[in-house]
Design an enzyme around this catalytic site. Sequence first.
Site, PDB file in Angstrom:
ATOM      1  N   VAL A 176      32.797  36.946  46.521  1.00  0.00           N
ATOM      2  CA  VAL A 176      33.349  37.630  47.696  1.00  0.00           C
ATOM      3  C   VAL A 176      32.808  37.017  48.987  1.00  0.00           C
ATOM      4  O   VAL A 176      33.555  36.769  49.942  1.00  0.00           O
ATOM      5  CB  VAL A 176      33.047  39.144  47.640  1.00  0.00           C
ATOM      6  CG1 VAL A 176      33.567  39.839  48.902  1.00  0.00           C
ATOM      7  CG2 VAL A 176      33.685  39.770  46.409  1.00  0.00           C
ATOM      8  N   CYS A 177      31.522  36.757  49.020  1.00  0.00           N
ATOM      9  CA  CYS A 177      30.902  36.195  50.228  1.00  0.00           C
ATOM     10  C   CYS A 177      31.476  34.821  50.563  1.00  0.00           C
ATOM     11  O   CYS A 177      31.672  34.481  51.731  1.00  0.00           O
ATOM     12  CB  CYS A 177      29.391  36.100  50.049  1.00  0.00           C
ATOM     13  SG  CYS A 177      28.590  37.696  49.774  1.00  0.00           S
ATOM     14  N   THR A 178      31.758  34.031  49.546  1.00  0.00           N
ATOM     15  CA  THR A 178      32.321  32.702  49.781  1.00  0.00           C
ATOM     16  C   THR A 178      33.695  32.807  50.434  1.00  0.00           C
ATOM     17  O   THR A 178      34.012  32.058  51.367  1.00  0.00           O
ATOM     18  CB  THR A 178      32.409  31.919  48.460  1.00  0.00           C
ATOM     19  OG1 THR A 178      31.100  31.816  47.888  1.00  0.00           O
ATOM     20  CG2 THR A 178      32.957  30.519  48.691  1.00  0.00           C
TER      21      THR A 178
END
Length: 248
Positions: free
Chosen positions: A78-80
């Site tokens: 998700v962060c990517t």
Amino acid sequence: MMLRSLLSVRKPIQQQPMLRNTVRMIRTFKQEEQPRLRINSLAPNFTAQSTQGKLNLHEYLGNSWGVLFSHPADFTPVCTTELGAFAQLKPEFDQRNVKLIGLSAEEVDKHQSWIKDIEEISGLDKFAFPIIGDASREVAFLYDMVDEEGFKNLNKGVVATIRSVYVIDPSKKVRLIITYPASVGRNSGEVLRVIDALQKGDSKGVVTPINWQPGEDVIIPPTVSDSAAKEKFGDFKTVKPYLRYTKA
């Protein structure tokens, strides 16, 4: 005998002051010491290491707006996608005089390695805004970027930050706070939209209705009389005495 007696005297070992200074102090985070940030609070200043070198928040922002946002961890799915989406929108933020600053509770070297993945997955030529390495959790504590369980474990140094967003204006005031749980990705377009709304309100003295988008009608504040509204905005549409639309 005198010589033998002197040699047998055991001199006390002197402490070396340098050794005392090498003991690493462990930071203790106390809830009563944490700032209570609200809308229009002064954004706490800090200096931290980032992927673009040492960063002092207030100096870095200068006369610009800023978006300070945290993510839980590098090399996670998700962060990517989030960091890639913000990086793709950086030209739009630049047009609005907004500087982006990412952050997680990890080392800068790890951020640098992860940026290569973000560039590859998001099709970026270059990832162009700083990510703070807040391994000490100092900034996370300052801006309350952890959840309840995370705060309880903050002193253990094993806490990941949640998805916090702070919009800061050129006077260094906090103008928007959005907090997402770690499991929910953000909407980067919404962050851009609220900045448009804030800047429109500041420049024109208006407020924006639900789901407002740039170019749509805005609302005249109820504190402005009809005569003052006519002088300032020209034509406007009255739905109720307290609800008046105009173009601005």
